[in-house]
Design a protein around this motif. Structure first.
Motif, mmCIF file in Angstrom:
data_model
loop_
_atom_site.group_PDB
_atom_site.id
_atom_site.type_symbol
_atom_site.label_atom_id
_atom_site.label_comp_id
_atom_site.label_asym_id
_atom_site.label_seq_id
_atom_site.Cartn_x
_atom_site.Cartn_y
_atom_site.Cartn_z
ATOM 1 N N GLN A 161 0.832 -1.210 0.000
ATOM 2 C CA GLN A 161 0.000 0.000 0.000
ATOM 3 C C GLN A 161 0.863 1.255 0.000
ATOM 4 O OE1 GLN A 161 -2.636 -0.282 3.356
ATOM 5 N NE2 GLN A 161 -4.117 -1.555 2.271
ATOM 6 N N LEU A 162 1.925 1.237 0.795
ATOM 7 C CA LEU A 162 2.816 2.391 0.875
ATOM 8 C C LEU A 162 3.474 2.651 -0.475
ATOM 9 C CD1 LEU A 162 4.135 4.583 2.597
ATOM 10 C CD2 LEU A 162 5.890 2.921 3.256
ATOM 11 N N LYS A 163 3.842 1.588 -1.166
ATOM 12 C CA LYS A 163 4.496 1.721 -2.470
ATOM 13 C C LYS A 163 3.563 2.374 -3.482
ATOM 14 C CE LYS A 163 6.484 -0.958 -6.266
ATOM 15 N NZ LYS A 163 6.782 -2.339 -6.775
ATOM 16 N N VAL A 164 2.338 1.848 -3.599
ATOM 17 C CA VAL A 164 1.431 2.381 -4.621
ATOM 18 C C VAL A 164 0.941 3.781 -4.261
ATOM 19 C CG1 VAL A 164 0.739 0.108 -5.447
ATOM 20 C CG2 VAL A 164 -0.600 1.214 -3.649
ATOM 21 N N LEU A 165 0.761 4.043 -2.974
ATOM 22 C CA LEU A 165 0.363 5.390 -2.579
ATOM 23 C C LEU A 165 1.480 6.381 -2.837
ATOM 24 C CD1 LEU A 165 -1.714 5.132 0.734
ATOM 25 C CD2 LEU A 165 -2.435 6.048 -1.463
ATOM 26 N N GLY A 166 2.709 5.952 -2.573
ATOM 27 C CA GLY A 166 3.847 6.832 -2.841
ATOM 28 C C GLY A 166 3.975 7.186 -4.309
ATOM 29 N N ASN A 167 3.537 6.279 -5.175
ATOM 30 C CA ASN A 167 3.598 6.518 -6.619
ATOM 31 C C ASN A 167 2.467 7.392 -7.127
ATOM 32 O OD1 ASN A 167 5.848 4.889 -7.008
ATOM 33 N ND2 ASN A 167 4.641 3.058 -7.395
ATOM 34 N N SER A 168 1.393 7.491 -6.366
ATOM 35 C CA SER A 168 0.180 8.084 -6.939
ATOM 36 C C SER A 168 -0.555 9.039 -5.994
ATOM 37 C CB SER A 168 -0.774 6.970 -7.386
ATOM 38 O OG SER A 168 -0.986 6.021 -6.347
ATOM 39 N N MET A 169 0.195 9.824 -5.255
ATOM 40 C CA MET A 169 -0.421 10.825 -4.389
ATOM 41 C C MET A 169 -0.886 12.017 -5.214
ATOM 42 S SD MET A 169 -0.370 9.801 -1.169
ATOM 43 C CE MET A 169 -0.285 11.211 -0.065
ATOM 44 N N LEU A 170 -1.950 12.629 -4.777
ATOM 45 C CA LEU A 170 -2.434 13.835 -5.443
ATOM 46 C C LEU A 170 -1.365 14.921 -5.402
ATOM 47 C CD1 LEU A 170 -6.065 13.981 -4.058
ATOM 48 C CD2 LEU A 170 -5.399 13.468 -6.408
ATOM 49 N N GLY A 171 -1.213 15.610 -6.525
ATOM 50 C CA GLY A 171 -0.225 16.678 -6.607
ATOM 51 C C GLY A 171 1.146 16.219 -7.035
ATOM 52 N N GLU A 172 1.351 14.897 -7.104
ATOM 53 C CA GLU A 172 2.649 14.365 -7.504
ATOM 54 C C GLU A 172 2.666 14.056 -8.999
ATOM 55 O OE1 GLU A 172 5.289 14.258 -5.534
ATOM 56 O OE2 GLU A 172 4.059 15.109 -3.923
ATOM 57 N N LYS A 173 3.847 13.926 -9.539
ATOM 58 C CA LYS A 173 4.022 13.580 -10.952
ATOM 59 C C LYS A 173 3.527 12.153 -11.178
ATOM 60 C CE LYS A 173 6.263 15.664 -14.528
ATOM 61 N NZ LYS A 173 6.208 17.096 -14.880
ATOM 62 N N VAL A 174 2.757 11.968 -12.229
ATOM 63 C CA VAL A 174 2.244 10.630 -12.515
ATOM 64 C C VAL A 174 3.383 9.752 -13.018
ATOM 65 C CG1 VAL A 174 1.613 11.172 -14.913
ATOM 66 C CG2 VAL A 174 0.404 9.364 -13.693
ATOM 67 N N PRO A 175 3.459 8.498 -12.573
ATOM 68 C CA PRO A 175 4.561 7.628 -13.001
ATOM 69 C C PRO A 175 4.414 7.189 -14.460
ATOM 70 C CG PRO A 175 3.400 6.729 -11.082
ATOM 71 C CD PRO A 175 2.599 7.862 -11.587
ATOM 72 N N GLU A 176 5.540 6.893 -15.083
ATOM 73 C CA GLU A 176 5.522 6.285 -16.409
ATOM 74 C C GLU A 176 5.205 4.798 -16.274
ATOM 75 O OE1 GLU A 176 9.148 6.920 -18.508
ATOM 76 O OE2 GLU A 176 9.114 9.112 -18.258
ATOM 77 N N PHE A 177 4.678 4.220 -17.349
ATOM 78 C CA PHE A 177 4.460 2.772 -17.362
ATOM 79 C C PHE A 177 4.390 2.280 -18.808
ATOM 80 C CE2 PHE A 177 0.218 4.691 -17.200
ATOM 81 C CZ PHE A 177 -0.464 4.020 -18.211
ATOM 82 N N LYS A 178 4.700 1.003 -18.979
ATOM 83 C CA LYS A 178 4.637 0.383 -20.297
ATOM 84 C C LYS A 178 3.308 -0.345 -20.459
ATOM 85 C CE LYS A 178 9.661 -0.296 -20.630
ATOM 86 N NZ LYS A 178 9.828 0.827 -21.588
ATOM 87 N N PHE A 179 2.828 -0.394 -21.706
ATOM 88 C CA PHE A 179 1.597 -1.129 -21.987
ATOM 89 C C PHE A 179 1.653 -1.683 -23.402
ATOM 90 C CE2 PHE A 179 0.811 3.210 -23.399
ATOM 91 C CZ PHE A 179 0.085 3.071 -24.575
ATOM 92 N N THR A 180 0.819 -2.678 -23.631
ATOM 93 C CA THR A 180 0.712 -3.276 -24.956
ATOM 94 C C THR A 180 -0.537 -2.740 -25.636
ATOM 95 O OG1 THR A 180 1.786 -5.303 -24.186
ATOM 96 C CG2 THR A 180 0.546 -5.431 -26.247
ATOM 97 N N GLY A 181 -0.373 -2.153 -26.802
ATOM 98 C CA GLY A 181 -1.504 -1.605 -27.528
ATOM 99 C C GLY A 181 -2.299 -2.679 -28.245
ATOM 100 N N LYS A 182 -3.424 -2.286 -28.834
ATOM 101 C CA LYS A 182 -4.264 -3.255 -29.536
ATOM 102 C C LYS A 182 -3.573 -3.831 -30.762
ATOM 103 C CE LYS A 182 -8.212 -0.886 -29.809
ATOM 104 N NZ LYS A 182 -9.676 -0.691 -30.033
ATOM 105 N N ASP A 183 -2.539 -3.144 -31.242
ATOM 106 C CA ASP A 183 -1.786 -3.652 -32.384
ATOM 107 C C ASP A 183 -0.700 -4.635 -31.965
ATOM 108 O OD1 ASP A 183 -0.016 -1.966 -31.133
ATOM 109 O OD2 ASP A 183 0.280 -0.621 -32.845
ATOM 110 N N GLY A 184 -0.620 -4.900 -30.640
ATOM 111 C CA GLY A 184 0.357 -5.845 -30.127
ATOM 112 C C GLY A 184 1.715 -5.248 -29.850
#
Length: 308
Positions: A161-184
Motif C-alpha cells: 500500500q505504501l508503495k502504490v500510494l507513494g507513486n500516486s499521491m495527489l499533486g505528484e508527478k504521474v509515473p511512467e508505465f509500459k503497456f501493450t496496444g491493440k496492435d500488439g
C-alpha cells in the motif's frame, strides 16, 4: 487530500460526537462500550474549522496509552471513524500533526500500532471508508513498515500500500508505465503537456459500459479529443484478461487502449474503474473518481488552458 465523502453527516452530530454504547448490527445488535468518552468542542469555538481543529488536536487525550493490553478492535474502529470526521474541515497541518502525535504514542507498542493501522485503513483508506485521507494514512503505513518490532509477515500488506500510494499521491508527478496496444506493440505512457484521463478497468463491467456511453456522447469531450486538447488512455490491468482486445474493439479511435499488468504495482486502485486525471504539468489532480467527475475536471483544465 480528502477525495471522497460518501455519507454526509449532520454538522452538529459530527462536531459534537458523543456516542453511547455502539451497535454493530441493526438486525442482531451487539453493544460495545466506547474506548473512552469522545471529546466535544467548546461552545466558545464558533466556526466549523475551529471546532474541527480542536477535535483532531484533543480526540485521543482521554485514552490510556500506557496500558500494554490490546483494545477491542471494533471499538477502536468506531473511535477512529469519529476521529476522521473533523479532518474534513480541520486545517491540513493540524490533522497531520495530530496523526504524528498519535503515532508517536503507539509506536512503542507494536500490537497497538497494528490495531490502529487496521482502524486507519478501514476508515480513511478502504473502499468502505466514508472519507479518504491519504496523507494521514501514509503516516501510519510509514510507521508500521519501519517498526522493527512488527513482524515482516504483518508488514507485507502495508508495504505494498505504501508503495502504490507513494507513486500516486495527489499533486505528484504521474509515473511512467509500459503497456501493450491493440496492435500488439509495446508503448510507454509518460506525462505530457496535454491534460489526460487514465482509466484502469475491466471493459466487461456493466457499470463501466454505461459510463463509457455517457463519455462518448459528451460533445465537449469528443471535440476536445478531436482537437488534441485532451488524451484518454484506457488500460486493462489484468494479464489474465484474454478478451480485452475484442471487448474494446468499438472504443473511440481518439482513445488510446492497451493492457498493462505492471500498473497494478504502480497505481493505487481502490475502485473499478480506477480513474486518474493528470494536468498539463503531468501531476495527478484527481484519482479514483467517477467518470462524470473526471470528465468535468478534464474539461475544466482545457477551459483554463484556453483562457490563458
Amino acid at each position: 487530500m480528502i477525495r471522497k465523502l460518501r455519507n454526509i453527516i449532520g454538522i452538529s452530530a459530527i462536531l459534537l460526537a458523543s456516542v453511547s454504547p455502539l451497535q454493530l448490527s441493526a438486525q442482531d445488535p451487539i453493544e460495545i462500550e466506547p474506548l473512552f468518552e469522545y471529546p466535544m468542542a467548546p461552545e466558545e469555538l464558533t466556526s466549523i474549522q475551529d471546532k474541527s481543529n480542536y477535535l483532531v488536536d484533543h480526540f485521543w487525550d482521554p485514552m490510556d496509552f500506557k496500558s500494554k493490553a490490546t483494545v477491542d478492535q471494533n471499538a477502536l474502529n468506531h473511535a477512529f471513524k469519529i476521529y476522521a470526521v473533523p479532518m474534513r474541515w480541520a486545517e491540513k497541518t493540524r490533522s497531520l500533526a495530530s496523526a504524528d502525535k498519535l503515532i508517536e504514542k503507539i509506536s512503542k507498542n507494536p500490537v497497538l500500532l497494528i490495531q490502529f493501522t487496521k482502524a486507519a485503513e478501514e476508515n480513511i483508506y478502504s473502499p468502505r471508508a466514508d472519507v479518504w485521507i491519504d496523507e494521514v494514512y501514509v503516516r501510519f503505513l510509514q510507521a508500521i513498515v519501519k517498526n522493527k518490532k512488527v513482524p515482516e509477515s504483518k508488514k507485507k500488506h502495508y508495504s505494498r500500500q505504501l508503495k502504490v500510494l507513494g507513486n500516486s499521491m495527489l499533486g505528484e508527478k504521474v509515473p511512467e508505465f509500459k503497456f501493450t496496444g491493440k496492435d500488439g506493440k509495446e508503448a510507454t505512457y509518460f506525462p505530457m503537456t496535454t491534460p489526460t484521463m487514465l482509466i484502469f478497468g475491466d471493459p466487461a463491467m456493466t457499470e463501466w459500459r454505461l459510463a463509457r456511453l455517457s463519455m462518448e456522447t459528451n460533445i465537449q469531450l469528443t471535440q476536445a479529443l478531436e482537437r488534441g486538447k485532451v488524451n484518454i488512455l484506457y488500460i486493462v490491468p489484468d494479464a489474465d484478461n484474454k478478451t480485452w482486445k475484442d471487448d474494446t474493439s468499438n472504443y473511440p479511435s481518439t482513445w488510446t487502449v492497451g493492457c498493462s499488468p505492471e500498473v497494478r504495482d504502480i497505481f493505487d486502485f481502490r475502485v473499478r474503474p480506477s480513474i486518474y486525471v493528470v494536468n498539463g504539468e503531468g501531476k495527478i489532480v484527481m484519482k479514483n473518481v467517477d467518470p462524470d467527475t473526471a470528465t468535468a475536471e478534464l474539461l475544466m483544465l482545457v477551459s483554463a488552458a484556453d483562457n490563458k
